[in-house]
Design an enzyme around this catalytic site. Sequence first.
Site, PDB file in Angstrom:
ATOM      1  N   ASN A  59       0.789  -1.395  -0.009  1.00  0.00           N
ATOM      2  CA  ASN A  59      -0.114   0.103  -0.064  1.00  0.00           C
ATOM      3  C   ASN A  59       0.815   1.152  -0.198  1.00  0.00           C
ATOM      4  O   ASN A  59       2.082   1.194   0.113  1.00  0.00           O
ATOM      5  CB  ASN A  59      -0.792   0.039   1.170  1.00  0.00           C
ATOM      6  CG  ASN A  59      -0.264   0.079   2.584  1.00  0.00           C
ATOM      7  OD1 ASN A  59       0.741   0.776   2.578  1.00  0.00           O
ATOM      8  ND2 ASN A  59      -1.029  -0.611   3.276  1.00  0.00           N
ATOM      9  N   GLU A  73       2.998   1.869   3.244  1.00  0.00           N
ATOM     10  CA  GLU A  73       4.174   0.845   3.012  1.00  0.00           C
ATOM     11  C   GLU A  73       5.323   1.124   2.087  1.00  0.00           C
ATOM     12  O   GLU A  73       6.643   1.020   2.400  1.00  0.00           O
ATOM     13  CB  GLU A  73       3.589  -0.755   2.852  1.00  0.00           C
ATOM     14  CG  GLU A  73       2.809  -1.139   3.994  1.00  0.00           C
ATOM     15  CD  GLU A  73       1.886  -2.308   3.665  1.00  0.00           C
ATOM     16  OE1 GLU A  73       1.339  -3.042   4.609  1.00  0.00           O
ATOM     17  OE2 GLU A  73       1.848  -2.529   2.526  1.00  0.00           O
ATOM     18  N   ASP A  91      -5.467  -7.904   1.613  1.00  0.00           N
ATOM     19  CA  ASP A  91      -5.509  -9.481   1.298  1.00  0.00           C
ATOM     20  C   ASP A  91      -6.258  -9.720   0.227  1.00  0.00           C
ATOM     21  O   ASP A  91      -5.809 -10.762  -0.358  1.00  0.00           O
ATOM     22  CB  ASP A  91      -5.912 -10.013   2.621  1.00  0.00           C
ATOM     23  CG  ASP A  91      -4.796  -9.912   3.884  1.00  0.00           C
ATOM     24  OD1 ASP A  91      -3.839  -9.657   3.751  1.00  0.00           O
ATOM     25  OD2 ASP A  91      -5.659  -9.546   4.977  1.00  0.00           O
TER      26      ASP A  91
END
Length: 333
Positions: A209, A212, A280
């Site tokens: 993301n 991150e 996820d």
Amino acid sequence: MLEKSLLNIIEKNKERNIMVIGDMVADVYLEGKISRISREAPVLILEHSEERVVPGGAANVVHNIATLSGKVYAVGVIGQDYAGQELTRILASKTAETAGLLVDNSRPTITKTRVMAGGQATVRQQIVRIDKEKKEALSVESEQVVKEYIAIQIADMHGVVLSDYGSHTVSPDIMNYVITICREKDIPCIVDSRYNIMEYSGIPIVKQNESEAAAAVGYEIRDQETLLSAGKTILDKLDAKAVLITRGPDGMTLFEKQNKVTQISVTNKSEVYDVTGAGDTVVATMILALAAGASYEEAARLANFAAGIVVKKFGTATATPNELRQAVGKHFK
């Protein structure tokens, strides 16, 4: 043509074997109705009404792949406890293969317990979260057992996920072994690592993301220029084939070799209820699509549709093949 291609990929998902290696998390929800204020301290007293275990972390990737009709093999470590037993039961009930979940008596199942309070006339709210995990690395013995299971099964896989939430399941040895085998056998392999992405040198596919990715490159992503710089830096430093950066309401950006950059807009901005676990879902959908022969762009676009489905649902959620077909069909009307 893109619509037909994406629909065809969805149909092929059920034929794919996917291995998910990573930090298996049990998200526990303790539900209670507000009764009164305690006399012992200025805190709420809740009347317990329900306790639920929901797959989180790598287990949520497993759950998503199973829901999308993939044949999924879960590989990780759990404790000899209720959370581990319940996590195994839930994943097995979704037709996931759980023989790769090692029970390690020296460590608890990674558990995130959320205490949820509400009443008939009040909004349901999380009032506290309690985390339980062992911070140390896996023992040499446990690491070897996990690696041996991977070695036996990996040749039969059409795709592999490394889901690293920072809880040490994906050790350096396991990481390097998996990357090497996947490169040698040309198996699509994607990593989603919360804190440690720059250690995954040689990994074919990366999902991050925006926050991150910013942490990985060491500077804030604040505009198109810094976004492009970050994506290219990760791609080049890891010698990856593709990097997908998810950007919330701004969609996704896919980076490939030869400076190919694809911007993918969100499919629906109007009904976002909960983004929990959406990353996820992106990883699960993308690896299934790649395993079914999709291009990186096709896989990313299909993952974008899946993310658009789960953010309309409360809590950690999954998308079904039928929901995915409907979303694709609606978009191309």
